[in-house]
Design an enzyme around this catalytic site. Structure first.
Site, PDB file in Angstrom:
ATOM      1  N   CYS B  31       0.881  -0.978  -0.254  1.00  0.00           N
ATOM      2  CA  CYS B  31      -0.286   0.312   0.077  1.00  0.00           C
ATOM      3  C   CYS B  31       1.220   1.139  -0.075  1.00  0.00           C
ATOM      4  O   CYS B  31       1.328   1.406   0.971  1.00  0.00           O
ATOM      5  CB  CYS B  31      -1.233  -0.531   1.052  1.00  0.00           C
ATOM      6  N   CYS B  34       0.422   3.722   2.461  1.00  0.00           N
ATOM      7  CA  CYS B  34       0.642   3.376   3.915  1.00  0.00           C
ATOM      8  C   CYS B  34       2.405   3.942   3.598  1.00  0.00           C
ATOM      9  O   CYS B  34       2.445   4.253   5.111  1.00  0.00           O
ATOM     10  CB  CYS B  34       0.544   1.759   4.281  1.00  0.00           C
TER      11      CYS B  34
END
Lengths: 309, 104
Positions: B31, B34
């Protein structure tokens, strides 16, 4: 409240904004960069292989190098959003942290944000099944029914990728044909992706989490799809607050001339927020440098003439 | 204090039974946002002494992620006295988080 005054306020901290900051700081202009996060669209790219002079690396790593160069010059970075821009002899920029700052020149480099459907239920279930990041959230839906909306490369590639994880996978597209590259579309035919063409999502629903969609086709027929995930890959938009004062094209991108000047004297723009044809890190960096150098001329050359647009 | 990586095995002691406010960052290696969120939390962890910052990889530690029904990452959940008191979905800016956590 009267806040600080700068020579240049840069709004946005992706490739364009950070490069602009390097140039304005080196020109000894009092500079501030305002942006909720740094790195822009490049930081969200998993792998960058086309930035000259740098080895292939994750986008975030490349942007950390940009940022390190900006902070090494002592540039203040304010991690907040902009609430409004008021043009004038000096630009007044209202910030979400309550401050209002002033700048003699402005460089808008705020890029774009993923587009939303604007249908009932979408906001309620955002993050509870509705997502604009298929690569982030797709793997969380292992073996579950999901749908992707869109018809471009991003949508088709997401559908193909998620077909390896989730089941079933629907691809919902307004039209009957895809804008995506033929080679990518050809892969759809041999994949497990179920196509829902000529159709639009009109509502999303669930209880605590998403569990279904209402889809309407061109004939007006309504059907319900049971899904736990809905991934939007329908393009991106500029921030309406930031582009409001400026002349724009049909895509709400700020119109700039060959030296990154907008229609308002003292205001420049660079990167994905502008009508530049190609949204690329290297182009954003170059245009950011150009905006900064032209802002320096605007602030220092007596009788600088701002061309009418 | 620094941002601490935790897991299913020590979630109870590090978060549910910990004193004060604990902000848990649910993330995964694939991700990209993230990875943008991570350094923001590290900076905040250095600046906000009254909040504990922890992160948990939902790919390696699915039990906790499943319990809190994480369907989008990054998701940040603030815990106090063993219960979630606030949840933030998607990439959060430093200033916005500081303001939200300050009110807990």
């Amino acid at each position: 409240m009267a806040g600080k005054t700068y020579d240049v306020i840069i709004i946005g901290a992706g490739a364009a904004g950070l490069t602009a900051a390097i140039y304005t700081m080196r020109k000894q202009l009092r500079t501030v960069v305002v942006s909720p996060e740094t790195g822009g669209a490049t930081a969200l790219s998993n792998w960058v292989e086309n930035y000259p002079g740098a080895k292939a690396m994750p986008g975030l790593e490349l942007m950390e190098q940009f940022k390190a160069q900006v902070t090494a010059l002592g540039t203040p970075l304010v991690a907040t959003k902009v609430k409004g821009i008021t043009p004038g002899v000096t630009f007044r920029v209202a910030l979400e942290n309550g401050e209002t700052i002033s700048g003699r020149a402005l460089i808008i480099t705020a890029g774009k944000v993923p587009r939303r459907l604007n249908v009932p239920g979408e906001d309620k279930f955002f993050g509870r099944g509705v997502s604009t990041c298929a690569t982030c959230d797709g793997p969380l839906f292992k073996g579950k029914p999901i749908a992707i909306v869109g018809g471009g490369n991003a949508a088709v590639e997401a559908a193909l990728e998620l077909a390896e994880i989730a089941k079933p996978v629907y691809l919902i597209h307004r039209r009957d044909t895809f804008r995506a590259d033929e080679i990518t579309v050809a892969k759809l035919k041999t994949s497990a992706v179920q196509l829902v063409l000529g159709s639009e999502v009109t509502a999303v629903h669930g209880d605590r989490f998403l569990n279904g969609l209402t889809v309407r086709d061109q004939a007006g027929t309504i059907r319900e799809l049971s899904v736990n995930g809905l991934f939007l890959e329908i393009g991106s938009d500029t921030d309406p607050v930031l582009v409001a004062p400026f002349a724009k094209n049909d895509a709400n991108e700020i119109l700039v001339d060959a030296r990154q000047r907008t229609n308002i004297p003292g205001a420049f723009a660079a990167g994905d927020v502008t009508d530049v044809a190609y949204k690329q890190t290297v182009i954003s960096a170059g245009d950011g440098a150009q905006a900064a150098l032209e802002a320096h001329r605007f602030l220092t050359v007596p009788g600088y003439h701002w061309p009418k647009q | 204090m620094a941002l601490r990586e935790i897991g299913d095995q020590n979630f109870e002691t590090e978060v549910l039974k910990a004193p004060g406010v604990v902000l848990v960052d649910f993330w995964a290696p694939w991700c990209a946002p993230c990875r943008v969120q991570h350094p923001i939390l590290e900076e905040l962890a250095g600046e906000m002494k009254n909040v504990t910052f922890a992160s948990i990889n939902v790919d390696e530690h699915p039990t906790v992620g499943g319990r809190y029904q994480i369907m989008s990452i990054p998701t940040l959940i603030a815990f106090k006295g063993g219960a979630p008191v606030a949840q933030f979905i998607g990439l959060q800016s430093k200033e916005a988080l500081r303001a939200k956590l300050g009110g807990l």
